[in-house]
Write an enzyme that holds these catalytic residues in place. Structure first.
Site, mmCIF file in Angstrom:
data_model
loop_
_atom_site.group_PDB
_atom_site.id
_atom_site.type_symbol
_atom_site.label_atom_id
_atom_site.label_comp_id
_atom_site.label_asym_id
_atom_site.label_seq_id
_atom_site.Cartn_x
_atom_site.Cartn_y
_atom_site.Cartn_z
ATOM 1 N N ASP A 1 -2.904 -5.906 -1.288
ATOM 2 C CA ASP A 1 -3.989 -4.933 -1.451
ATOM 3 C C ASP A 1 -4.777 -4.884 -0.134
ATOM 4 O O ASP A 1 -5.355 -5.889 0.285
ATOM 5 C CB ASP A 1 -4.898 -5.392 -2.600
ATOM 6 C CG ASP A 1 -6.029 -4.413 -2.872
ATOM 7 O OD1 ASP A 1 -6.401 -3.628 -1.969
ATOM 8 O OD2 ASP A 1 -6.563 -4.442 -3.995
ATOM 9 N N TYR B 1 -14.632 1.957 16.033
ATOM 10 C CA TYR B 1 -13.719 0.999 16.665
ATOM 11 C C TYR B 1 -13.175 1.558 17.981
ATOM 12 O O TYR B 1 -12.955 0.823 18.945
ATOM 13 C CB TYR B 1 -12.562 0.634 15.711
ATOM 14 C CG TYR B 1 -12.856 -0.596 14.886
ATOM 15 C CD1 TYR B 1 -13.857 -0.584 13.924
ATOM 16 C CD2 TYR B 1 -12.166 -1.783 15.092
ATOM 17 C CE1 TYR B 1 -14.149 -1.721 13.171
ATOM 18 C CE2 TYR B 1 -12.443 -2.925 14.350
ATOM 19 C CZ TYR B 1 -13.439 -2.880 13.391
ATOM 20 O OH TYR B 1 -13.724 -4.009 12.667
ATOM 21 N N TYR C 1 -13.332 9.796 -3.157
ATOM 22 C CA TYR C 1 -12.243 10.018 -2.189
ATOM 23 C C TYR C 1 -12.804 10.579 -0.891
ATOM 24 O O TYR C 1 -12.572 10.030 0.194
ATOM 25 C CB TYR C 1 -11.234 10.975 -2.813
ATOM 26 C CG TYR C 1 -10.005 11.258 -1.994
ATOM 27 C CD1 TYR C 1 -9.032 10.280 -1.787
ATOM 28 C CD2 TYR C 1 -9.785 12.526 -1.467
ATOM 29 C CE1 TYR C 1 -7.881 10.566 -1.068
ATOM 30 C CE2 TYR C 1 -8.633 12.815 -0.741
ATOM 31 C CZ TYR C 1 -7.681 11.836 -0.540
ATOM 32 O OH TYR C 1 -6.536 12.118 0.167
ATOM 33 N N GLY D 1 4.305 4.872 -1.234
ATOM 34 C CA GLY D 1 3.844 6.158 -1.766
ATOM 35 C C GLY D 1 4.697 7.308 -1.255
ATOM 36 O O GLY D 1 5.700 7.118 -0.553
ATOM 37 N N ASN E 1 -10.095 -3.458 7.357
ATOM 38 C CA ASN E 1 -9.093 -4.514 7.547
ATOM 39 C C ASN E 1 -7.947 -4.057 8.456
ATOM 40 O O ASN E 1 -7.469 -4.827 9.296
ATOM 41 C CB ASN E 1 -8.538 -4.971 6.192
ATOM 42 C CG ASN E 1 -9.576 -5.766 5.407
ATOM 43 O OD1 ASN E 1 -10.412 -6.457 5.988
ATOM 44 N ND2 ASN E 1 -9.542 -5.659 4.092
ATOM 45 N N ARG F 1 -1.000 16.134 -9.531
ATOM 46 C CA ARG F 1 -1.218 17.150 -8.499
ATOM 47 C C ARG F 1 -0.437 18.411 -8.859
ATOM 48 O O ARG F 1 0.504 18.387 -9.651
ATOM 49 C CB ARG F 1 -0.824 16.605 -7.122
ATOM 50 C CG ARG F 1 -1.906 15.686 -6.590
ATOM 51 C CD ARG F 1 -1.620 15.202 -5.187
ATOM 52 N NE ARG F 1 -0.802 14.004 -5.165
ATOM 53 C CZ ARG F 1 -0.519 13.301 -4.068
ATOM 54 N NH1 ARG F 1 -0.983 13.695 -2.911
ATOM 55 N NH2 ARG F 1 0.219 12.216 -4.117
ATOM 56 N N ASP G 1 1.992 -2.399 0.532
ATOM 57 C CA ASP G 1 1.551 -1.594 -0.610
ATOM 58 C C ASP G 1 1.230 -2.540 -1.771
ATOM 59 O O ASP G 1 1.775 -3.639 -1.845
ATOM 60 C CB ASP G 1 2.671 -0.634 -1.038
ATOM 61 C CG ASP G 1 2.144 0.634 -1.695
ATOM 62 O OD1 ASP G 1 2.286 1.709 -1.093
ATOM 63 O OD2 ASP G 1 1.580 0.542 -2.816
ATOM 64 N N ASN G 2 0.347 -2.091 -2.666
ATOM 65 C CA ASN G 2 0.109 -2.875 -3.892
ATOM 66 C C ASN G 2 0.589 -2.121 -5.133
ATOM 67 O O ASN G 2 0.326 -2.549 -6.247
ATOM 68 C CB ASN G 2 -1.372 -3.247 -4.027
ATOM 69 C CG ASN G 2 -2.250 -2.040 -4.283
ATOM 70 O OD1 ASN G 2 -1.785 -0.896 -4.168
ATOM 71 N ND2 ASN G 2 -3.505 -2.257 -4.623
#
Ligand code: NAD
Ligand code: UDP
Length: 319
Positions: free
Chosen positions: A56, A164, A150, A10, A104, A191, A31-32
């Site tokens: 992913d 965590y 989001y 990205g 993850n 954007r 990245d996917n």
């Protein structure tokens, strides 16, 4: 360090990978390509310290070898419903990247005893009732509004990161990123920066959503990456705002872009394209970043935009 960067293909992820490699680290990009592009990493293909895993982050992550750092940037980031890459059109993926992806990636950090950095956002402040926004502000978010997929995913991601940290004693960092611009932004993610620059370069009127009196504070990508890198190296485990604190209305921003590109075609108001929940004002209070990291943005809006225009001109075949 050997560092996993998610969202590597990205806009921000690719700049971050480059910076980490320049600092002598080894980088594993993940990245996917849901909103990113392999093109953003093409220049790193032959770098022996860079490797890439197409994956992913919502699914269990396995990284062979040791991992010293994890930087979680994978998530759609554009609020524009008019773009297929805007999170209103990727609502479940957005929630999964923020929720399962954070779980993850924290799991990877825990398994390897690695330092962890979460890319959070100014959006966790919602349509803020406090101005400028300090890290102590809890935010003003609609949990079911158009931006909620989001905002709430990122708020959950922050909570999980702190869980965590507190429970598993993971060495974590949270950066709250404010609007950032520069090369490798997707032309068509909707954007405001890519929209305005490409409209101006095509000599079209710039589309102002609403009256344009809403404000943002735009940070040049190199400044942002510097702040993030310093935070990663610091000992600070509480959230830190990183962004430019020069606030500007969208109307003034449009005028700046038209002036810098010599676009005579002014603006057009497109009220119907404005997303509900669109924050009316946004400006970071960056006193913590200044005090803790010795960081402040160096690039003026004009200089940053001038450095960004050639990238868009080339993408549009106008260079
Ligand atoms: P971007 O869309 O250019 O990059 C996001 C990357 O994440 C893309 O390459 C995309 O393909 C990847 N991705 C998304 N979901 C994934 C998944 N499930 N698995 C693997 N990869 C996945 O957006 P960006 O502007 O570079 O934003 C990067 C991060 O920074 C995001 O987490 C975003 O929330 C945060 N952020 C950005 C800004 C900004 O102004 N650019 C502001 C605040 C926060
Ligand atoms: N905006 C605009 N015209 C556009 C795209 C966006 O006026 O073509 C406005 C949008 O309504 C918001 C601001 O610009 O008020 C910044 O939008 P962006 O999509 O860049 O991200 P946001 O800061 O809202 O997450």
């Amino acid at each position: 360090m050997r560092i996993l960067v998610t969202g590597a293909a990205g806009f921000l992820g690719s700049h971050l990978c480059e910076r980490l490699l320049n600092e002598g680290h080894e980088v594993i990009g993940m990245d996917n390509f849901v909103t990113g592009s392999p093109e953003n990493l093409a220049h790193l293909a032959n770098n022996e310290h860079f490797s890439f895993i197409r994956h992913d982050v919502a699914n269990f992550i396995f990284v062979p070898g040791k991992v010293d750092g994890v930087m979680h940037f994978a998530s759609p980031a554009s609020p524009n419903p008019g773009s297929p890459y805007g999170y209103p059109n990727l609502p479940i993926q957005t929630m999964k990247a923020g929720a399962l992806g954070t779980h993850n990636t924290l799991g990877v950090a825990r398994a390897h005893g690695a330092r962890y950095l979460l890319a959070s956002t100014s959006e966790i402040y919602g349509d803020p009732l406090e101005h400028p926004q300090k890290e102590t502000y809890w935010g003003h978010c609609d949990p079911i509004g158009p931006r909620s997929v989001y905002d709430e995913a990122k708020r959950y991601a922050e909570a999980l990161t702190m869980a965590y940290h507190r429970y598993h004693k993971i060495d974590t960092r949270i950066v709250r990123i404010f609007n950032t611009y520069g090369s490798r932004m997707r032309l068509d993610d909707g954007r405001v920066v890519p929209n305005f620059i490409q409209q101006a370069l095509r000599k079209e009127p710039l589309t102002i959503y609403g009256d344009g009196l809403q404000t943002r504070s735009f940070c040049f990508v190199d400044d942002l990456i510097e702040g993030i890198y310093r935070l990663f190296l610091s000992d600070e485990t509480m959230p830190v705002n990183v962004g430019n604190d020069k606030e500007i209305s969208i109307l003034e921003f449009a005028e700046t872009i038209n002036r810098l590109t010599g676009n005579p075609h002014s603006i057009i108001h497109r009220d119907e394209l404005r997303l509900g929940d669109d924050p009316q004002r946004r400006q970071p209070d960056i006193s913590r970043a200044k005090a803790i990291l010795g960081w402040s943005p160096k690039t003026s809006l004009e200089d940053g935009i001038k450095q960004t225009i050639p990238y868009f001109a080339e993408k549009l075949g106008l260079a």
